[in-house]
Motif scaffolding. Structure first.
Motif, PDB file in Angstrom:
ATOM      1  N   LEU A  35     -39.801 -47.817  15.343  1.00  0.00           N
ATOM      2  CA  LEU A  35     -39.627 -48.021  13.911  1.00  0.00           C
ATOM      3  C   LEU A  35     -40.202 -49.345  13.413  1.00  0.00           C
ATOM      4  O   LEU A  35     -40.134 -49.629  12.213  1.00  0.00           O
ATOM      5  CB  LEU A  35     -38.136 -47.951  13.554  1.00  0.00           C
ATOM      6  N   ASP A  36     -40.755 -50.153  14.309  1.00  0.00           N
ATOM      7  CA  ASP A  36     -41.261 -51.468  13.927  1.00  0.00           C
ATOM      8  C   ASP A  36     -42.466 -51.315  13.007  1.00  0.00           C
ATOM      9  O   ASP A  36     -43.392 -50.542  13.290  1.00  0.00           O
ATOM     10  CB  ASP A  36     -41.651 -52.260  15.179  1.00  0.00           C
ATOM     11  N   ILE A  37     -42.455 -52.067  11.904  1.00  0.00           N
ATOM     12  CA  ILE A  37     -43.569 -51.990  10.960  1.00  0.00           C
ATOM     13  C   ILE A  37     -44.799 -52.722  11.471  1.00  0.00           C
ATOM     14  O   ILE A  37     -45.915 -52.446  11.031  1.00  0.00           O
ATOM     15  CB  ILE A  37     -43.158 -52.576   9.592  1.00  0.00           C
ATOM     16  N   ASP A  38     -44.620 -53.657  12.402  1.00  0.00           N
ATOM     17  CA  ASP A  38     -45.726 -54.422  12.980  1.00  0.00           C
ATOM     18  C   ASP A  38     -45.965 -53.899  14.391  1.00  0.00           C
ATOM     19  O   ASP A  38     -45.093 -54.010  15.255  1.00  0.00           O
ATOM     20  CB  ASP A  38     -45.374 -55.915  12.999  1.00  0.00           C
ATOM     21  N   ARG A  39     -47.139 -53.327  14.640  1.00  0.00           N
ATOM     22  CA  ARG A  39     -47.419 -52.705  15.927  1.00  0.00           C
ATOM     23  C   ARG A  39     -47.928 -53.699  16.962  1.00  0.00           C
ATOM     24  O   ARG A  39     -48.222 -53.318  18.101  1.00  0.00           O
ATOM     25  CB  ARG A  39     -48.445 -51.573  15.762  1.00  0.00           C
ATOM     26  N   ASP A  54     -36.536 -58.383  18.643  1.00  0.00           N
ATOM     27  CA  ASP A  54     -36.770 -58.208  17.210  1.00  0.00           C
ATOM     28  C   ASP A  54     -35.549 -58.600  16.388  1.00  0.00           C
ATOM     29  O   ASP A  54     -35.680 -59.213  15.326  1.00  0.00           O
ATOM     30  CB  ASP A  54     -37.182 -56.769  16.914  1.00  0.00           C
ATOM     31  N   ASP A  81     -47.531 -59.065  -0.975  1.00  0.00           N
ATOM     32  CA  ASP A  81     -47.619 -58.340   0.293  1.00  0.00           C
ATOM     33  C   ASP A  81     -46.644 -58.915   1.317  1.00  0.00           C
ATOM     34  O   ASP A  81     -45.996 -58.173   2.067  1.00  0.00           O
ATOM     35  CB  ASP A  81     -49.045 -58.403   0.839  1.00  0.00           C
ATOM     36  N   GLU A 139     -43.098 -57.815   0.493  1.00  0.00           N
ATOM     37  CA  GLU A 139     -42.845 -56.446   0.951  1.00  0.00           C
ATOM     38  C   GLU A 139     -42.636 -56.403   2.464  1.00  0.00           C
ATOM     39  O   GLU A 139     -41.781 -55.660   2.962  1.00  0.00           O
ATOM     40  CB  GLU A 139     -44.011 -55.545   0.549  1.00  0.00           C
ATOM     41  N   LYS A 140     -43.396 -57.211   3.202  1.00  0.00           N
ATOM     42  CA  LYS A 140     -43.235 -57.268   4.657  1.00  0.00           C
ATOM     43  C   LYS A 140     -41.847 -57.789   5.021  1.00  0.00           C
ATOM     44  O   LYS A 140     -41.184 -57.250   5.922  1.00  0.00           O
ATOM     45  CB  LYS A 140     -44.313 -58.169   5.259  1.00  0.00           C
ATOM     46  N   LYS A 188     -39.223 -55.108   4.497  1.00  0.00           N
ATOM     47  CA  LYS A 188     -39.238 -54.084   5.547  1.00  0.00           C
ATOM     48  C   LYS A 188     -38.597 -54.607   6.829  1.00  0.00           C
ATOM     49  O   LYS A 188     -37.853 -53.883   7.501  1.00  0.00           O
ATOM     50  CB  LYS A 188     -40.681 -53.643   5.805  1.00  0.00           C
ATOM     51  N   ILE A 189     -38.872 -55.870   7.190  1.00  0.00           N
ATOM     52  CA  ILE A 189     -38.223 -56.454   8.375  1.00  0.00           C
ATOM     53  C   ILE A 189     -36.721 -56.521   8.170  1.00  0.00           C
ATOM     54  O   ILE A 189     -35.927 -56.234   9.079  1.00  0.00           O
ATOM     55  CB  ILE A 189     -38.797 -57.860   8.654  1.00  0.00           C
ATOM     56  N   GLN A 230     -35.203 -53.089   8.531  1.00  0.00           N
ATOM     57  CA  GLN A 230     -35.289 -52.632   9.914  1.00  0.00           C
ATOM     58  C   GLN A 230     -34.266 -53.304  10.813  1.00  0.00           C
ATOM     59  O   GLN A 230     -33.675 -52.671  11.695  1.00  0.00           O
ATOM     60  CB  GLN A 230     -36.697 -52.901  10.439  1.00  0.00           C
TER      61      GLN A 230
END
Length: 748
Positions: free
Chosen positions: A299-303, A578, A600, A603-604, A607-608, A611
């Motif tokens: 589910l992590d937005i940063d790969r 995380d 941007d 928004e990041k 999301k973190i 999560q």
């Protein structure tokens, strides 16, 4: 807000005396608080607790054994808070690096409200050092609640709810939320979890969890044993031995491996825990560190891959520290008057007394102008410190506005010529200013003039009206540290702590070698701060590529020798990196988003936050209510999927913003003191209700019901007519005063 809470609890404890517990002498009511135990903050929750919110005192009674007491007239304003009796409690804590995740589960009963009535229940959760609430789950008959985080711009929530209804912080470390309309006699099952920092001192980590329950939450009844449980897990990763030092509760060791420990305390008790849960552990080596790696979750937005670099000072007794050259910048604007300025002066006196004779210092007080103790730093001799103490007492007079750029430039200029000492700037303020981004640009572009060590900028914010993210950004640019006192009661202690930590630098100019071959490298914070003897150093980041097996950390020691240590790289499969690093990353990224004004990045962060369940400035906590609706089915017709999904209904309670905000320029200009809340004018309906209740209350306070009955039975018809006319006239006067109050409020 805290004072109102304390007053409400006092009223609640008084109301709880009405509760009837039967004639059985073995059944004793809860013990009230003794007069000698009472203090200013004694009624604030010392552990997770639940309170019955009582606006109408007539609903207070034993739901099992009604007392049939005389009816109570009037209402409680603000509503009284009766602490509910607790039936069971358990605590679980998981410690990783410098962070602990705490989960508390328990059961409480609404023992103070009639069985045919209901009340709201307020949950209060005190958290430990720099605590951050992660979630709350509530189970009551026919309903359940579970908090969630959503982005501020999530229209699916904002369109359903017009405004925030509830929740927030009673104090910076006490989170509260209210569950509506709980029936008298019901049981509430609560699960709360939060993260908090482990305090670090003298090469030891300490976990301190609020776990002191007052006597009045012990259930009334025959003395029967109750289960109390504490489970603790410590995981520092392999290759690190952990040593137990002290504990407040008798823990039984369940497991011990390299870098891991597990403990359990479980006991049958007659009274709940009367002390906080405290656990202290250390490591048997001096300065050590390592690197932990972990792949992103599904589910992590940063790969990109994650890494965590940690460096702990260990036992530094006898190790040399840098010779310091310190400039204290102290805000003396009008909003600092009273306790904030007095506590700042006391902390400053303590900091001056702790300077070594070879250190040098000066003090700059500022409001719209600046006031210098000396034009250049002076040696910290006994005479110089005494002179500075007298100067501070004479010149620290609160008044005027706030101008931060001028004194900061003066401090940078003072420290630009010295080559043989460690330059430091401490900025202390309680206000916001218009040119904050420009100030950051000025510090960022300040030339170091080939100095081996650039000036370190440490910042301290007081209250909620200053922009803490501006102060944090200054500290990031200046490779310093930021701390804050959101509560005026903690100013002196937290400020002294920052002075002491920042003054104990043992390794400066830290850099990590061996990361040049990585792609997409991002480090938090972007400029690595120094290693302090009183604080571990933890750096996190993201990368792509193959991480080397070992990396080297380099720096400069106090004697100007080179510091170097090899750090072993290892996988952190059992450590949720995380979540451990989320709070630090969110705070650093929020400061960067404020400085760059990047949507941007905002928004990041949101999301973190969603999560990892760590609150941020760009998310809001909601409390969805799931109501199970009983469904009567025809026995001949089997239930289908559509009918099954209709068994639940949901409404959403939106909590107030849990962020600290980005300062309040208006309050700073108006010199509003820290801790003062904005006073909102009452609504017209509230004014009418108060005026009417005051009128009736004054009438009733002078005559009782029986007196009125006896009097009315002996008066003649003429007197009755006169009395009726008098009451009508008084009613007109009361209405007139209500209208006057409403009109004057609207004009204001």
């Amino acid at each position: 807000m805290a004072d109102e809470f304390i007053k409400s609890v006092e009223d609640g404890l008084s109301l709880s005396k009405r509760i009837y517990f039967g004639n059985d002498r073995s059944v004793a009511p809860p013990k009230p608080m003794m007069a000698m135990e009472k203090s200013t903050n004694s009624l604030l929750p010392p552990a997770p607790m639940i309170y019955a919110v009582i606006p109408d005192p007539s609903i207070v009674d034993n739901p099992d054994v009604p007392s049939y007491q005389p009816h109570v007239h009037g209402r409680c304003d603000p509503p009284a808070l009766i602490p509910l009796q607790m039936n069971k409690i358990s605590l679980e804590a998981d410690c990783y690096l410098d962070t602990a995740f705490v989960t508390v589960m328990g059961s409480w009963r609404v023992h103070c409200v009639k069985g045919n009535r209901h009340c709201d229940c307020r949950i209060a959760i005190p958290m430990g050092e720099q605590g951050s609430i992660l979630g709350v789950e509530v189970e009551i008959p026919r309903r359940s609640y579970c908090t969630q985080l959503v982005a501020m711009d999530d229209k699916s929530v904002t369109e359903k709810v017009a405004k925030a209804e509830d929740g927030g912080f009673l104090k910076p470390h006490i989170f509260t939320v209210t569950v509506p309309q709980v029936d008298g006699g019901s049981n509430l099952s609560i699960k709360v979890w939060w993260l908090q920092r482990l305090s670090y001192k003298d090469d030891q980590f300490t976990l301190n969890v609020p776990f002191r329950f007052p006597e009045y939450v012990v259930p009334a009844g025959k003395k029967m044993s109750k289960k109390e449980k504490i489970q603790l897990n410590v995981n520092f990763g392999p290759l690190t031995e952990v040593l137990l030092k002290t504990t407040s509760h008798p823990l039984k060791e369940l497991k011990r491996q390299v870098g891991k420990m597990g403990f359990l305390y479980e006991s049958d008790v007659l009274s709940w825990s009367s002390s906080d849960f405290i656990f202290t552990y250390s490591f048997p080596i001096h300065t050590f560190g390592g690197v932990l790696l972990q792949s992103p979750s599904v589910l992590d937005i940063d790969r990109r891959e994650m890494f965590c670099f940690y460096l702990f000072p260990g036992n530094q007794k006898g190790r040399k520290v840098f010779k310091k050259e310190v400039v204290f910048l102290v805000d003396i604007s009008g909003s600092m008057r009273g306790q904030p300025l007095e506590d700042t002066k006391n902390a400053l006196f303590a900091a001056l007394s702790n300077l070594d004779p070879e250190d040098s210092f000066t003090v700059i007080a500022f409001n719209d102008n600046t006031y210098l103790f000396s034009s250049s730093p002076q040696l910290a001799t006994k005479e110089a410190i005494e002179t500075a103490t007298q100067w501070i007492g004479t010149n620290f007079i609160a008044g005027g506005g706030t101008n931060i750029l001028l004194p900061l430039n003066q401090a940078l200029e003072m420290l630009s010529s010295s080559q043989s000492s460690f330059p430091m700037i401490f900025l202390i303020t309680d206000g916001a200013v218009e040119d904050e981004r420009h100030i950051c640009d000025v510090l960022k572009s300040h030339p170091t003039k080939q100095r081996s060590i650039s000036p370190r900028v440490h910042t301290f914010g007081i209250g909620a009206f200053c922009n803490h993210y501006f102060l944090r950004m200054l500290a990031i640019i200046g490779r310093g540290h930021h701390d804050a006192a959101y509560d005026t009661d903690s100013i002196e202690a937290r400020m002294e702590g920052l002075f002491a930590r920042a003054s104990s630098t043992i390794v400066a100019n830290i850099a990590i070698d061996g990361l040049d071959g990585l792609d997409g490298l991002e480090v938090y914070p972007s400029r690595i701060p120094d290693l302090l003897s009183g604080s571990p150093l933890i750096i996190s980041g993201r990368y792509q590529g193959d991480f080397p097996d070992t990396v080297k950390a380099k720096g400069i020691l106090a004697d100007m020798d080179t510091f170097s240590i090899d750090l072993k790289v290892q996988e952190a499969n059992e450590i949720p990196l995380d979540k451990v690093l989320a709070k630090q990353q969110i705070e650093l990224l929020t400061a960067q988003a404020w400085f760059s004004e990047s949507k941007d990045l905002e928004e990041k962060i949101a999301k973190i936050s969603v999560q990892t369940s760590v609150v941020s400035e760009y998310t809001r906590m909601i409390l969805p209510e799931t109501h199970k609706v009983p469904e009567v089915l025809n026995k001949k017709q089997p239930p289908n999927k559509k009918q099954a999904t209709n068994k639940t209904e949901q409404r959403i309670i939106v909590l107030q913003s849990l962020g600290i905000g980005f300062g309040n320029l208006t309050f700073t200009i108006e010199n509003v003191r820290p801790g003062c809340d904005e006073v909102k004018p009452p609504e017209a309906a509230e004014i009418i209700a108060r005026a009417a209740s005051n009128c009736c209350g004054k009438m009733c306070s002078y005559c009782c019901g029986m007196c009125c009955i006896k009097t009315c039975s002996r008066i003649n018809e003429q007197f009755t007519i006169a009395l009726t006319q008098l009451c009508g006239a008084l009613s007109c006067l009361a209405c007139s005063s209500c209208c006057d109050a409403c009109c004057s409020s609207n004009e204001g």
